[in-house]
Design a protein around this motif. Structure first.
Motif, PDB file in Angstrom:
ATOM      1  N   PRO A   7      14.711   7.106   2.107  1.00  0.00           N
ATOM      2  CA  PRO A   7      15.712   6.243   1.467  1.00  0.00           C
ATOM      3  C   PRO A   7      15.307   5.784   0.070  1.00  0.00           C
ATOM      4  CG  PRO A   7      14.401   4.956   3.017  1.00  0.00           C
ATOM      5  CD  PRO A   7      13.907   6.381   3.110  1.00  0.00           C
ATOM      6  N   GLY A   8      16.311   5.420  -0.735  1.00  0.00           N
ATOM      7  CA  GLY A   8      16.073   4.658  -1.953  1.00  0.00           C
ATOM      8  C   GLY A   8      15.869   3.198  -1.578  1.00  0.00           C
ATOM      9  N   ARG A   9      15.740   2.347  -2.568  1.00  0.00           N
ATOM     10  CA  ARG A   9      15.543   0.915  -2.278  1.00  0.00           C
ATOM     11  C   ARG A   9      16.178   0.073  -3.370  1.00  0.00           C
ATOM     12  NH1 ARG A   9      14.551   0.052  -6.673  1.00  0.00           N
ATOM     13  NH2 ARG A   9      12.653   0.316  -7.865  1.00  0.00           N
ATOM     14  N   VAL A  10      16.468  -1.170  -2.984  1.00  0.00           N
ATOM     15  CA  VAL A  10      16.805  -2.152  -4.024  1.00  0.00           C
ATOM     16  C   VAL A  10      15.855  -3.328  -3.837  1.00  0.00           C
ATOM     17  CG1 VAL A  10      18.674  -3.216  -2.630  1.00  0.00           C
ATOM     18  CG2 VAL A  10      18.609  -3.530  -5.105  1.00  0.00           C
ATOM     19  N   ASN A  11      15.342  -3.822  -4.947  1.00  0.00           N
ATOM     20  CA  ASN A  11      14.420  -4.948  -4.857  1.00  0.00           C
ATOM     21  C   ASN A  11      15.204  -6.246  -4.979  1.00  0.00           C
ATOM     22  OD1 ASN A  11      12.045  -6.341  -4.648  1.00  0.00           O
ATOM     23  ND2 ASN A  11      11.495  -6.133  -6.811  1.00  0.00           N
ATOM     24  N   GLY A 331      13.243   3.572   7.425  1.00  0.00           N
ATOM     25  CA  GLY A 331      12.361   4.294   6.509  1.00  0.00           C
ATOM     26  C   GLY A 331      12.419   5.800   6.700  1.00  0.00           C
ATOM     27  N   ALA A 332      11.592   6.479   5.940  1.00  0.00           N
ATOM     28  CA  ALA A 332      11.607   7.940   5.880  1.00  0.00           C
ATOM     29  C   ALA A 332      11.247   8.567   7.229  1.00  0.00           C
ATOM     30  CB  ALA A 332      10.612   8.391   4.825  1.00  0.00           C
ATOM     31  N   SER A 333      11.775   9.775   7.470  1.00  0.00           N
ATOM     32  CA  SER A 333      11.504  10.474   8.727  1.00  0.00           C
ATOM     33  C   SER A 333      11.588  11.983   8.513  1.00  0.00           C
ATOM     34  CB  SER A 333      12.528  10.057   9.789  1.00  0.00           C
ATOM     35  OG  SER A 333      13.830  10.347   9.317  1.00  0.00           O
ATOM     36  N   VAL A 334      11.009  12.719   9.447  1.00  0.00           N
ATOM     37  CA  VAL A 334      11.055  14.186   9.368  1.00  0.00           C
ATOM     38  C   VAL A 334      11.235  14.751  10.772  1.00  0.00           C
ATOM     39  CG1 VAL A 334       8.519  14.386   9.486  1.00  0.00           C
ATOM     40  CG2 VAL A 334       9.853  16.238   8.429  1.00  0.00           C
ATOM     41  N   SER A 335      11.978  15.844  10.873  1.00  0.00           N
ATOM     42  CA  SER A 335      12.121  16.499  12.176  1.00  0.00           C
ATOM     43  C   SER A 335      12.182  17.997  11.947  1.00  0.00           C
ATOM     44  CB  SER A 335      13.403  16.029  12.870  1.00  0.00           C
ATOM     45  OG  SER A 335      14.518  16.393  12.089  1.00  0.00           O
ATOM     46  N   SER A 336      11.843  18.750  12.983  1.00  0.00           N
ATOM     47  CA  SER A 336      11.950  20.208  12.828  1.00  0.00           C
ATOM     48  C   SER A 336      12.612  20.804  14.059  1.00  0.00           C
ATOM     49  CB  SER A 336      10.579  20.821  12.601  1.00  0.00           C
ATOM     50  OG  SER A 336       9.743  20.527  13.660  1.00  0.00           O
ATOM     51  N   THR A 337      13.367  21.867  13.823  1.00  0.00           N
ATOM     52  CA  THR A 337      14.038  22.575  14.924  1.00  0.00           C
ATOM     53  C   THR A 337      13.731  24.061  14.769  1.00  0.00           C
ATOM     54  OG1 THR A 337      15.994  22.670  13.506  1.00  0.00           O
ATOM     55  CG2 THR A 337      16.002  21.002  15.217  1.00  0.00           C
ATOM     56  N   PRO A 338      13.698  24.822  15.880  1.00  0.00           N
ATOM     57  CA  PRO A 338      13.465  26.259  15.752  1.00  0.00           C
ATOM     58  C   PRO A 338      14.597  26.893  14.943  1.00  0.00           C
ATOM     59  CG  PRO A 338      13.535  25.569  18.068  1.00  0.00           C
ATOM     60  CD  PRO A 338      13.932  24.384  17.242  1.00  0.00           C
TER      61      PRO A 338
END
Ligand code: ADP
Ligand code: MG
Length: 339
Positions: A7-11, A331-338
């Motif tokens: 994600p981006g963010r705003v302070n 927050g950021a995440s990652v996933s993988s698929t065949p």
């Protein structure tokens, strides 16, 4: 097939405090950057829905990441160099952040998303620090840790109180009845990098005189004879105090007070840190005078870009510039698929 999102963010408050180990209160946005693709082939080939040119590099990269064309590929080149990644990746970049100039930290979202897609996952502190070093290599700007740490640490419905000295992140729920608006000033950011480096150097000079700004008090500034340095210090020291005050105001659900703190933060950035512009000041004044808005301030490094405003639910703005109701997201995440 690998898919990552950052994600981006705003302070919300705590501006120009991260590089002296101070306090910041950003929130990760539901908007961000998605990278998807597959590993292999020995080349880094990526297209982006927001860019016309395709990035196509043979790995390992020959030469410096900061010389890669197209320029947006520098972030990716710096990621592959830092990971010694040579297997290759073929994929695409998609973004729900507005393209350029809004100061919602698309560069960190891109860097973190690419790092995760290319197997650079690690604990949140290390990931944020690595992403910060990679961005510095790609751009030549030594930024603080706020952008990257917000992107990796986001919590749905929460702002993030970040201690930039310890890197502790304390999720802070946003009260009911608060809309967070992000509003463009109408001025693209100019001179931001050179002025940023100058402010950083001023803080370093101050710290040789009075010690860490994080621990300093306004009284300590009495020892500083240079008037300009004194005002720089006054901003940083008072801004750290405003972060605490804001966390308390939000916890108490005192939105008028929270709005006042935003206004004080803006005046401090404009008068003491001198990172605002007449156009940004005019937008801040206009927003603050809008019925249903509790307060507004410049957000991000300054010299143009966006403002953040606290508003009653459902307020509509009658302005020509781009604006959104921002939602705090994970927050950021990652996933993988065949394949
Ligand atoms: P901010 O991080 O506040 O959005 P920056 O100037 O630090 O602004 O970063 C913007 C840069 O990030 C762009 O010029 C581009 O190089 C890169 N970037 C952002 N979004 C994308 C995207 N969707 N695709 C490719 N590059 C992007
Ligand atoms: Mg950026």
């Amino acid at each position: 097939m690998i898919t990552s999102f950052a994600p981006g963010r705003v302070n919300l408050i705590g501006e120009h405090t991260d590089y002296t180990g101070g306090l910041v209160l950003p929130m990760a946005l539901t908007m961000g950057i998605t990278v998807s693709g597959s590993v292999g082939g020995g080349r880094l080939t990526l297209s982006s829905s927001q860019q016309s040119e395709v990035l196509d590099l043979v790995l390992p990269i020959d030469g410096s990441a900061s010389a890669v064309d197209p320029p947006w590929g520098r972030y990716l080149a710096a990621v592959v160099s830092s990971l010694d990644f040579t297997e290759g990746f073929d994929g695409s970049i998609d973004s729900t952040l507005p393209a350029g100039g809004t100061g919602l930290s698309s560069s960190s979202a891109l860097t973190v998303a690419v790092l995760l897609a290319l197997g650079g996952d690690r604990d949140r502190h290390e990931l944020a620090q690595l992403a910060r070093d990679i961005e510095a290599e790609a751009t030549g700007v030594r930024s603080g840790i706020m952008d990257q740490l917000s992107s990796v640490s986001g919590v749905d419905g929460h702002a993030l109180l970040i201690d930039c000295r310890t890197l502790d992140v304390t999720p802070t729920p946003l009260p009911e009845g608060l809309d967070v608006l992000v509003v463009h000033s109408g001025q693209p950011r100019i001179l931001a990098d050179s002025e940023y480096n100058e402010r950083r150097a001023s803080c370093e000079a101050l710290e040789t005189m009075i010690g860490p700004l994080r621990d300093a008090t306004l009284d300590d500034l009495g020892q500083v004879s240079d008037e300009r340095l004194r005002s720089r210090g006054r901003h940083v020291i008072s801004e750290n105090a405003r972060v605490h005050a804001m966390v308390d105001a939000l916890a108490a659900g005192d939105l008028p007070l929270a709005g006042e703190i935003l206004g004080e933060g803006h005046r401090s950035l404009a008068d003491d840190y001198e990172v605002s512009t007449p156009i940004v000041d005019a937008q801040a004044a206009k927003l603050s005078a809008t019925p249903g808005i509790y307060g507004a301030r410049l957000t991000g490094g300054g010299f143009g870009g966006s403002l953040v405003a606290f508003a009653e639910p459902g307020v509509e703005l009658d302005i020509d510039e781009w604006w959104i109701r921002a939602e705090p997201g994970p927050g950021a995440s990652v996933s993988s698929t065949p394949d």
